[in-house]
Design a protein around this motif. Structure first.
Motif, PDB file in Angstrom:
ATOM      1  N   PRO A   1      -0.553   6.299   4.764  1.00 54.04           N
ATOM      2  CA  PRO A   1      -1.971   6.139   4.404  1.00 54.04           C
ATOM      3  C   PRO A   1      -2.878   6.051   5.634  1.00 54.04           C
ATOM      4  CG  PRO A   1      -0.850   4.061   4.136  1.00 54.04           C
ATOM      5  CD  PRO A   1       0.193   5.064   4.541  1.00 54.04           C
TER       6      PRO A   1
ATOM      7  N   ARG B   1      -9.963  -7.005   3.499  1.00 53.07           N
ATOM      8  CA  ARG B   1      -9.645  -6.197   4.669  1.00 53.07           C
ATOM      9  C   ARG B   1     -10.379  -6.595   5.947  1.00 53.07           C
ATOM     10  NH1 ARG B   1      -6.829  -1.751   4.841  1.00 53.07           N
ATOM     11  NH2 ARG B   1      -6.730  -2.695   6.869  1.00 53.07           N
TER      12      ARG B   1
ATOM     13  N   ALA C   1       0.820  -1.213   0.000  1.00 54.55           N
ATOM     14  CA  ALA C   1       0.000   0.000   0.000  1.00 54.55           C
ATOM     15  C   ALA C   1       0.852   1.260   0.000  1.00 54.55           C
ATOM     16  CB  ALA C   1      -0.929   0.013   1.205  1.00 54.55           C
TER      17      ALA C   1
ATOM     18  N   ASP D   1      -5.746   7.235   6.329  1.00 52.62           N
ATOM     19  CA  ASP D   1      -7.167   7.013   6.064  1.00 52.62           C
ATOM     20  C   ASP D   1      -7.506   5.548   5.809  1.00 52.62           C
ATOM     21  OD1 ASP D   1      -5.662   7.207   3.685  1.00 52.62           O
ATOM     22  OD2 ASP D   1      -7.438   7.729   2.517  1.00 52.62           O
ATOM     23  N   ARG D   2      -6.513   4.741   5.429  1.00 57.79           N
ATOM     24  CA  ARG D   2      -6.762   3.326   5.116  1.00 57.79           C
ATOM     25  C   ARG D   2      -6.196   2.364   6.141  1.00 57.79           C
ATOM     26  NH1 ARG D   2      -4.247   3.252  -0.658  1.00 57.79           N
ATOM     27  NH2 ARG D   2      -3.516   1.319   0.228  1.00 57.79           N
TER      28      ARG D   2
END
Length: 123
Positions: A69, A96, A61, A71-72
């Motif tokens: 990241p 996920r 990622a 937000d993820r």
């Protein structure tokens, strides 16, 4: 990584160059609490040394120098740095909801990535 990969799948892995965002990699599973027992597998390690470890298949990622990241990846939401530190990668599973990945342990050390998956191996 279901449905792309399932437990027990064999994959052909290219060892060597560091992976890029979006690539699927094989990484060593941490023993517990996001830590690893012993040193990473040597780049010249043979099959016996590689077989003696537990491995995960994950998608990259973010790599060192990329924006974190937040937000993820919930485990990275509060880290102070703006960029992924040198020697670290962010790995996420495609499924996920049930994936054990950077969402649980944060950054993975880049030296715990065995290599990039080239394809599923069919004997």
């Amino acid at each position: 990584m279901a449905p792309a990969f399932r437990d027990g799948d064999r994959v052909l892995v290219r060892r060597g160059p560091r992976p890029a965002v979006g690539q699927v990699v094989v990484a060593e599973r941490p023993a517990g609490g996001g830590t690893w027992d012993g040193p990473p597998v040597r780049s010249a390690a043979g099959a016996a040394e590689v077989r003696g470890r537990e491995w995960l298949i994950k998608r990259v990622a973010a790599v060192a120098g990329d924006p974190v990241p937040r937000d993820r990846v919930r485990s990275l939401a509060e880290v102070p740095e703006e960029r992924v530190p040198a020697g670290r990668v962010v790995l996420l599973g495609d499924n996920r909801k049930v994936s054990f990945d950077s969402g649980e342990v944060g950054y993975f050390p880049a030296d715990r990535v065995l290599g990039t998956v080239l394809r599923r191996h069919t004997p």
